[in-house]
Design an enzyme around this catalytic site. Structure first.
Site, short mmCIF file in Angstrom:
data_model
loop_
_atom_site.label_atom_id
_atom_site.label_comp_id
_atom_site.label_asym_id
_atom_site.label_seq_id
_atom_site.Cartn_x
_atom_site.Cartn_y
_atom_site.Cartn_z
N ASN A 1 138.82 -18.05 11.03
CA ASN A 1 137.37 -18.11 11.24
C ASN A 1 136.56 -17.77 9.99
OD1 ASN A 1 134.85 -17.80 13.15
ND2 ASN A 1 135.01 -15.84 12.06
N TYR B 1 130.19 -26.72 0.92
CA TYR B 1 130.54 -26.34 2.28
C TYR B 1 131.11 -27.54 3.06
CZ TYR B 1 129.99 -24.26 6.94
OH TYR B 1 130.21 -23.78 8.21
N ALA B 2 130.44 -28.70 2.94
CA ALA B 2 130.92 -29.90 3.63
C ALA B 2 132.31 -30.30 3.14
CB ALA B 2 129.93 -31.05 3.43
#
Length: 246
Positions: A89, A154-155
Site C-alpha cells: 500500500n 506517479y502515473a
C-alpha cells in the site's frame, strides 16, 4: 471472520488508507504487521489496536531501501512464523507538470512506488512459496490506467504496478499465490485538503457516483482480494473509482 488466523503485512499502514486497512484486517481476525517510515504514527496505531484487543505490531522501514526491507522482513518472518497476505500500500506523490518536474522527484516516486513494491514482494515471497499459498495485493491507481495531468511520475509508477501484477500472477500462480492490484479513484484522505476547490469540482463531474471514495472502500477491496472468496482471482486490477470517466 473473513481472514481469521491469517498474518497480514500492510506497508504504508500508519496513516490514511493503510491505517484503515490495518483496522479492518484486525477486525476480520488477522494478525496485522504495519510497516511504515513514520515511526510515531505507526507505533501509535499499533498500540491503539493492541489496546483494543487486536493483534497488531509496527516495524519501521523505508520500502525503497532493499537492505532495510530485507532486515525488517527477516525479523517479521522470524517473529510471526508466516506471512499469508502482503498489501503493498505504501506510496508517495511529488506532482508537477513535466517541464517543471525535477528528475529527483521523478526518481523518488518510482523508487518508493515501484522499487518499494518489488523489494517487499521479493522479501516476503519465499515464505509464501514455502507454504504453497499467499495473497499479494498492490495499490495502483486510475492514474496508472488513464494518466493524469501533472503526475507523469506517479502515473508511470502506478502503470508499472499493473505490469508487475500481471507478470507476478503468471510467475507465482503455479505456486498457489494470487497477485492482484487495486486502482483507487479519488479518495477522501488528508490529501484532499491540499487540492484547490476548482480541481475538486472538476473531479466531481468525472465521478458518476454521487460521492467520492472513502478509505474504507479501498480497504474493503484489499480485504476481498485477501479472502478465500477471491481464491480464483489472479492478475486482476480492481478499479474502485465510482465509475470515473477516463
Amino acid at each position: 471472520m473473513r481472514i481469521s488466523g491469517k498474518t497480514a503485512v500492510i506497508t504504508g499502514g500508519a496513516k490514511g488508507i493503510g491505517s484503515t486497512a490495518a483496522r479492518i484486517f484486525c477486525e476480520q481476525g488477522a494478525q496485522v504487521v504495519i510497516i511504515d517510515f513514520d515511526e510515531q504514527a505507526g507505533e501509535a496505531l499499533a498500540q491503539q489496536l493492541h489496546a483494543e484487543g487486536y493483534d497488531a505490531a509496527f516495524f519501521k522501514a523505508d520500502v525503497a531501501d532493499e537492505n532495510d526491507v530485507n532486515t525488517v522482513a527477516s525479523t517479521i518472518i522470524e517473529q510471526f512464523g508466516k506471512i499469508d497476505i502482503l498489501v503493498n500500500n505504501a506510496g508517495i506523490t511529488m506532482d508537477a507538470m513535466t517541464l517543471k518536474m525535477e528528475t529527483s522527484a521523478f526518481r523518488r516516486v518510482l523508487d518508493v512506488n515501484v522499487t518499494g513494491v518489488f523489494n517487499c514482494t521479493k522479501a516476503f515471497l519465499p515464505c509464501m512459496v514455502e507454504a504453497g499459498a499467499g495473497r499479494i495485493i498492490s495499490t495502483s491507481s486510475i492514474a496508472g490506467t488513464g494518466g493524469n495531468v501533472g503526475q507523469a511520475n506517479y502515473a508511470a509508477s502506478k502503470a508499472a504496478i499493473i505490469g508487475m501484477t500481471k507478470t507476478w500472477a503468471k510467475e507465482f500462480g503455479p505456486k498457489g499465490i494470487t497477485v492482484n492490484a487495486v486502482a483507487p479513484g479519488f479518495i477522501e484522505t488528508e490529501m484532499i485538503k491540499t487540492i484547490p476547490e476548482k480541481v475538486i469540482a472538476q473531479i466531481r463531474q468525472l465521478t458518476p457516483y454521487p460521492r467520492f471514495g472513502k478509505p474504507e472502500d479501498i480497504a474493503n477491496a484489499y480485504l476481498f482480494l485477501a479472502s478465500d472468496e477471491a481464491s480464483f482471482i489472479n492478475g486482476t486490477v480492481l478499479e474502485v473509482d465510482g465509475g470515473m470517466l477516463k
